[in-house]
Design a protein around this motif. Structure first.
Motif, PDB file in Angstrom:
ATOM      1  N   TYR A 131       0.826  -1.206   0.000  1.00 53.38           N
ATOM      2  CA  TYR A 131       0.000   0.000   0.000  1.00 53.38           C
ATOM      3  C   TYR A 131       0.860   1.256   0.000  1.00 53.38           C
ATOM      4  O   TYR A 131       2.044   1.246   0.324  1.00 53.38           O
ATOM      5  N   TYR A 132       0.195   2.358  -0.365  1.00 55.05           N
ATOM      6  CA  TYR A 132       0.765   3.701  -0.251  1.00 55.05           C
ATOM      7  C   TYR A 132      -0.322   4.617   0.262  1.00 55.05           C
ATOM      8  O   TYR A 132      -1.480   4.510  -0.141  1.00 55.05           O
ATOM      9  N   LEU A 149       5.806   1.359  -2.461  1.00 50.84           N
ATOM     10  CA  LEU A 149       4.766   0.740  -1.643  1.00 50.84           C
ATOM     11  C   LEU A 149       5.375  -0.069  -0.493  1.00 50.84           C
ATOM     12  O   LEU A 149       6.487  -0.588  -0.618  1.00 50.84           O
TER      13      LEU A 149
END
Length: 289
Positions: A131-132, A149
């Motif tokens: 995720y970011y 990420l």
């Protein structure tokens, strides 16, 4: 007579001209002005497997780019492996400040990003996930952002050293202590979940040792799971079962249990499993019980 013919010709011309439809050209639709390009360029951690690949097509099969403004979702773009632009998003947005959430994972369906604090997955099954989360400022110029990420999940790897019986068709992992819902704001799970993952046994796994992997989001850097592992037949009747009451887990790390599962029946307590916690990706701490 000549005048009559002239009049008739004039009337015919007028009738024809009155039946003609006026054709108006439709105005061309202006192309969207792309002013934000998002590109995934790397990952903070080495993959769970032994390959040190950073190729997104090898690590993830689905990506969601989601932008929020003042708490409201204003843009969402979903991609899957095989798309020509997989890993890159070109967007047209009004000027302003946005919150960006990117979720890349290996699940069967797209992630549901209700908000930055509530991200769920199809059937509540967690897969390897990256995720970011951050702020993005957009103006009318072409803005480009390269994204690195992070991996927020923890993996439970179950290695069975004895041979898979030919009547086992499915392995079920039921576990508590983690979360199937993820918060990009905190980087952790935020729901106390009861997770159930059923994995079909492949024909090539019959008669040989096997490995299974399941994932969760912890509520902190460290946590523990209560894990029940069941081997089932085609009608999902339990044939063999083993429960582990305190499985130590670490965010962004692998916990590996290795041992015999089928030898000795469904309730044997003298079978030995070895526990390995791989927190550095290069070394393993071994425990036995």
């Amino acid at each position: 007579m000549k005048m009559q013919r002239i009049l008739m010709a004039i009337v015919a011309v007028l009738l024809l001209s009155s039946c003609e439809k006026v054709v108006m050209e439709e105005p061309e639709t202006p192309e969207e002005h792309v002013n934000l390009i998002l590109r995934i360029t790397g990952f903070e951690q080495i993959p769970f497997d032994t390959r040190a690949s950073t190729d997104i097509t090898e690590l993830c099969s689905r990506i969601s780019f989601v932008l929020f403004k003042d708490g409201d979702k204003v843009k969402e773009l979903k991609q899957k492996s095989g798309d020509s632009d997989f890993g890159t998003a070109a967007l047209s947005l009004p000027e302003g400040n946005y919150r960006l959430v990117v979720i890349a994972h290996n699940g069967e369906g797209n992630a549901t990003v209700s908000s930055a604090d509530k991200i769920t997955f199809q059937n509540n099954v967690v897969s390897d996930t990256f995720y970011y989360y951050g702020e993005v400022k957009v103006d009318n110029n072409l803005n480009s952002l390269e994204l690195v990420l992070s991996r927020p999940v923890s993996m439970f790897r179950f290695e069975i050293t004895d041979n898979m019986p030919d009547n086992v068709r499915k392995m079920q992992f039921y576990y508590t202590g983690g979360s199937s819902t993820f918060s990009a704001e905190s980087g952790y799970g935020n729901v106390n979940s009861r997770q159930t993952v059923k994995i079909d046994v492949k024909s090539e796994q019959i008669g040989r040792p096997t490995v299974f992997e399941v994932y969760t989001f912890l509520h902190d850097n460290d946590g523990s799971l209560k894990m029940k592992v069941s081997a089932m037949d085609g009608s999902e009747n339990v044939l063999y079962e083993r429960e582990f009451t305190d499985v130590p887990m670490r965010r962004n790390a692998i916990t590996k249990y290795t041992g015999t599962f089928f030898d000795g029946g469904s309730s044997s307590s003298d079978r030995m499993f070895t526990f390995k916690a791989d927190g550095d990706w290069n070394s393993e701490n071994e425990y036995s019980y």
